[in-house]
Structures are given as structure tokens and as C-alpha cells.
Design an enzyme around this catalytic site. Sequence first.
Site, PDB file in Angstrom:
ATOM      1  N   LYS A   1       0.840  -1.194   0.000  1.00 46.12           N
ATOM      2  CA  LYS A   1       0.000   0.000   0.000  1.00 46.12           C
ATOM      3  C   LYS A   1       0.873   1.241   0.000  1.00 46.12           C
ATOM      4  O   LYS A   1       2.015   1.229   0.464  1.00 46.12           O
ATOM      5  CB  LYS A   1      -0.966   0.026   1.179  1.00 46.12           C
TER       6      LYS A   1
ATOM      7  N   SER B   1      -9.098   4.684 -14.217  1.00 44.50           N
ATOM      8  CA  SER B   1      -7.893   4.201 -13.554  1.00 44.50           C
ATOM      9  C   SER B   1      -7.309   5.216 -12.589  1.00 44.50           C
ATOM     10  O   SER B   1      -7.873   6.279 -12.359  1.00 44.50           O
ATOM     11  CB  SER B   1      -6.815   3.829 -14.567  1.00 44.50           C
TER      12      SER B   1
ATOM     13  N   TYR C   1      -7.641   0.389 -11.548  1.00 46.70           N
ATOM     14  CA  TYR C   1      -6.388  -0.258 -11.938  1.00 46.70           C
ATOM     15  C   TYR C   1      -5.312   0.803 -12.144  1.00 46.70           C
ATOM     16  O   TYR C   1      -5.602   1.981 -12.327  1.00 46.70           O
ATOM     17  CB  TYR C   1      -6.575  -1.122 -13.189  1.00 46.70           C
TER      18      TYR C   1
END
Length: 121
Positions: free
Chosen positions: A9, A25, A58
Site C-alpha cells: 500500500k 484508472s 487499476y
Amino acid sequence: MKFDMLWSKIHRATVTDANLNYVGSITIDEELMEAAELLVGQKVEILDVNNGERFSTYVIRGERGSREICLNGAAARKVAIGDKIIIVAYAQYDRSELSSYKPTVVLVDEKNDIVQIKHEV
């Protein structure tokens, strides 16, 4: 049995742009992608600290060194420039892999400069 676990992360990144007219995205500075071991096209969860939104998208590679964090397309409506977000990627692990499990956590400052990279939850 496989377990869905945190892979990596980027913690408390600052949204630098929101581009509604892009296909979709999140664009992430290439250096930040590498630090977090993220791949182009990889599914990520976005957690907006400011407004509580949680959604999937994404990854698209951004310019190295730009410190860009840009939500594109429909996702641009879920954030505001300046919001703090957490970009989370998960992976599947077998139980046998969990004894050595160490996700990558990239801590950034308000300018999205890397402050620390940790390998722990």
C-alpha cells in the site's frame, strides 16, 4: 486454501489531479509504483481518508519523479484534489507462505515524497 492478504500500500498519498475525461484508472508516479511493487494494470483499492469513499480501479504508470496521483474517469468524481488516499493492493497466499508474510508499506508526505518503506502490517 488461499488467503487474500495485503500485498502493498501507499499510505496517505495526496491526490494531485482528477481527470473525468480519461477512460478510467489511477495514474501513479512510476517511482511510487516501484516502491510499492505495483504493476501496470494491477487492480487496487482506493480508500479516501477525507470522505470515506472506497472503490476499485487499476494502475497506470505516471511520469517518474512527478509525484502524480491522479484519479481518472468515473473515479475522478469520488475524490477531490488534495484528498489523502490509501492505495491498497492484495495478493493470494497459501497458509504455508504466511509464516514469512511481510507486505510492503510505502509512507509518503504531503508532496508524495517517500518518507519510509516498511515491510510489515
